[in-house]
Scaffold this motif. Structure first.
Motif, PDB file in Angstrom:
ATOM      1  N   ARG A   1      47.789  47.868  50.930  1.00 58.22           N
ATOM      2  CA  ARG A   1      47.056  46.833  50.187  1.00 58.22           C
ATOM      3  C   ARG A   1      47.798  45.510  50.222  1.00 58.22           C
ATOM      4  N   LEU A   2      49.106  45.579  50.076  1.00 64.96           N
ATOM      5  CA  LEU A   2      49.891  44.350  50.142  1.00 64.96           C
ATOM      6  C   LEU A   2      49.824  43.752  51.542  1.00 64.96           C
ATOM      7  N   GLU A   3      49.850  44.609  52.520  1.00 67.46           N
ATOM      8  CA  GLU A   3      49.741  44.122  53.895  1.00 67.46           C
ATOM      9  C   GLU A   3      48.397  43.431  54.095  1.00 67.46           C
ATOM     10  N   ALA A   4      47.352  44.019  53.522  1.00 63.90           N
ATOM     11  CA  ALA A   4      46.029  43.407  53.659  1.00 63.90           C
ATOM     12  C   ALA A   4      46.016  42.009  53.055  1.00 63.90           C
ATOM     13  N   LEU A   5      46.740  41.832  51.971  1.00 68.93           N
ATOM     14  CA  LEU A   5      46.791  40.512  51.324  1.00 68.93           C
ATOM     15  C   LEU A   5      47.811  39.596  51.980  1.00 68.93           C
ATOM     16  N   GLY A   6      48.626  40.147  52.848  1.00 68.85           N
ATOM     17  CA  GLY A   6      49.751  39.396  53.396  1.00 68.85           C
ATOM     18  C   GLY A   6      49.433  38.601  54.638  1.00 68.85           C
ATOM     19  N   ASN A   7      48.238  38.103  54.718  1.00 66.95           N
ATOM     20  CA  ASN A   7      47.826  37.264  55.844  1.00 66.95           C
ATOM     21  C   ASN A   7      47.102  36.066  55.255  1.00 66.95           C
ATOM     22  N   PRO A   8      47.464  34.872  55.668  1.00 64.94           N
ATOM     23  CA  PRO A   8      46.899  33.686  55.006  1.00 64.94           C
ATOM     24  C   PRO A   8      45.372  33.672  55.009  1.00 64.94           C
ATOM     25  N   THR A   9      44.788  34.085  56.109  1.00 68.52           N
ATOM     26  CA  THR A   9      43.326  34.089  56.164  1.00 68.52           C
ATOM     27  C   THR A   9      42.749  35.087  55.170  1.00 68.52           C
ATOM     28  N   ARG A  10      43.324  36.283  55.167  1.00 66.94           N
ATOM     29  CA  ARG A  10      42.801  37.295  54.255  1.00 66.94           C
ATOM     30  C   ARG A  10      43.074  36.941  52.799  1.00 66.94           C
ATOM     31  N   LEU A  11      44.231  36.347  52.545  1.00 72.60           N
ATOM     32  CA  LEU A  11      44.543  35.981  51.165  1.00 72.60           C
ATOM     33  C   LEU A  11      43.590  34.892  50.679  1.00 72.60           C
ATOM     34  N   SER A  12      43.294  33.945  51.538  1.00 69.87           N
ATOM     35  CA  SER A  12      42.329  32.905  51.159  1.00 69.87           C
ATOM     36  C   SER A  12      40.962  33.520  50.897  1.00 69.87           C
ATOM     37  N   LEU A  13      40.599  34.438  51.743  1.00 66.28           N
ATOM     38  CA  LEU A  13      39.325  35.125  51.579  1.00 66.28           C
ATOM     39  C   LEU A  13      39.289  35.884  50.256  1.00 66.28           C
ATOM     40  N   TYR A  14      40.341  36.614  50.011  1.00 70.93           N
ATOM     41  CA  TYR A  14      40.383  37.397  48.777  1.00 70.93           C
ATOM     42  C   TYR A  14      40.336  36.496  47.550  1.00 70.93           C
ATOM     43  N   ARG A  15      41.071  35.422  47.598  1.00 69.32           N
ATOM     44  CA  ARG A  15      41.092  34.522  46.443  1.00 69.32           C
ATOM     45  C   ARG A  15      39.757  33.826  46.236  1.00 69.32           C
ATOM     46  N   ALA A  16      39.070  33.572  47.319  1.00 64.43           N
ATOM     47  CA  ALA A  16      37.720  33.008  47.166  1.00 64.43           C
ATOM     48  C   ALA A  16      36.841  33.994  46.413  1.00 64.43           C
ATOM     49  N   LEU A  17      37.013  35.266  46.715  1.00 64.23           N
ATOM     50  CA  LEU A  17      36.230  36.290  46.020  1.00 64.23           C
ATOM     51  C   LEU A  17      36.686  36.445  44.570  1.00 64.23           C
ATOM     52  N   VAL A  18      37.983  36.316  44.336  1.00 59.81           N
ATOM     53  CA  VAL A  18      38.487  36.387  42.967  1.00 59.81           C
ATOM     54  C   VAL A  18      37.911  35.232  42.147  1.00 59.81           C
ATOM     55  N   ARG A  19      37.897  34.060  42.757  1.00 58.97           N
ATOM     56  CA  ARG A  19      37.336  32.912  42.045  1.00 58.97           C
ATOM     57  C   ARG A  19      35.848  33.109  41.770  1.00 58.97           C
ATOM     58  N   ALA A  20      35.172  33.711  42.742  1.00 56.51           N
ATOM     59  CA  ALA A  20      33.731  33.906  42.580  1.00 56.51           C
ATOM     60  C   ALA A  20      33.413  34.893  41.465  1.00 56.51           C
ATOM     61  N   GLY A  21      34.368  35.761  41.174  1.00 52.12           N
ATOM     62  CA  GLY A  21      34.190  36.673  40.045  1.00 52.12           C
ATOM     63  C   GLY A  21      33.086  37.694  40.269  1.00 52.12           C
ATOM     64  N   HIS A  22      32.425  38.041  39.199  1.00 54.32           N
ATOM     65  CA  HIS A  22      31.440  39.117  39.222  1.00 54.32           C
ATOM     66  C   HIS A  22      30.349  38.905  40.261  1.00 54.32           C
TER      67      HIS A  22
END
Lengths: 105, 105
Positions: free
Chosen positions: B9-30
Motif C-alpha cells: 500500500r505504501l508502495e502504491a502511494l509512493g509514486n508522485p502520479t499515484r499520490l496526486s491521484l489518491y489525494r484528488a480522491l481524498v479531497r473529493a471525499g464521499h
DNA sequence: GAATTATTTCGATAAAACCGGAAATATCGA
DNA sequence: TCGATATTTCCGGTTTTATCGAAATAATTC
C-alpha cells in the motif's frame, strides 16, 4: 509538504525490507539500533541493508549518529508525523455542501 | 496488518502520479471522481492513469463503482486509517524501562 | 444494431530498483 | 602500527516500473 517529497518518503517505506527495518527502529524508540543490530534482526546481506538504510536516511525517515565504532540509527518521528498529516490533509475539501449522491446538482 | 500488505500500500502511494491521484480522491471525499475527471485533473495519458488507478485499486486504497457509462472512484478511508495505525503501532515497545541513554545498563 | 462515450489492454522502450559478493573505509584497542 | 570490528561503496546481473500511443472492450443512447 510537497507531493514529491511525500511520495519519496512513502516510496521509501513501500518496500517490505525497508518497512521491516523502519518498524524495527520505531519499536526500538529513542535508543535506536546499531546497523549491526538491524542486520541481525533482518537477516539480510550487509550491503543490502546498507542500501535500504541509506534510502530511509535520504528520505529523512531515519537519522544516524556515530557512537565509537557503531552507527546508531533512529526513526525520525517528526517526519513520520508530518507524512501522516499530509495523507489526511484536505480530506473531503472538495465535497461541498453535503450532497449525498455523486454528481448531484 | 501484514507487513507485506502494508508495504504494497505504501508502495502504491509512493509514486508522485499515484499520490496526486489518491489525494484528488481524498479531497473529493464521499462523492468520488469519475476516471475522466481524474484524467482531466492530472493531465496524463488515459492509459497511464488507468495503469496507476489499477495499482491503487489492487492495493485496496481505492474502490470503483459503475454508474452508467462512468466509473466512479473513491478513496477507501478505512484502509488508509489502518495503514496509518500500522505505521505508528508498537512504537517504542522495545524501549524498555525509560533508559535515557542508548544502551544503558 | 450503429454511433458515442468511457475506460482498459497491448506493445514497446527507457529508466530505476533490488540483491549479494568483494573490496574499501573508519574506528578502536594494544 | 597492526589486527579486529563495524559499515559502506562498487560492481554486475536480473527484475520491475513508468510512460505513451494505438487498438480493443464495455455500457449507453438513439
Amino acid at each position: 509538504m510537497d507531493t514529491i517529497i511525500a511520495a519519496s518518503r512513502l516510496e521509501a517505506l513501500g518496500n517490505p525490507t525497508r518497512l521491516s527495518l523502519y518498524r524495527a527502529l520505531v519499536r526500538a524508540g529513542h535508543g535506536g539500533l546499531s546497523v549491526g543490530d538491524c542486520q541481525s534482526r533482518l537477516g539480510i546481506a550487509q550491503s543490502t541493508l546498507s542500501f535500504h538504510l541509506k534510502a530511509l536516511i535520504v528520505a529523512g525517515l531515519v537519522t544516524q549518529e556515530r557512537q565509537g565504532r557503531t552507527l546508531v540509527c533512529r526513526a525520525n518521528f517528526e517526519v513520520m508525523s508530518g507524512l501522516v498529516d499530509f495523507l489526511v490533509a484536505e480530506c473531503c475539501r472538495d465535497e461541498c455542501c453535503g450532497t449525498s449522491e455523486a454528481s448531484a446538482a
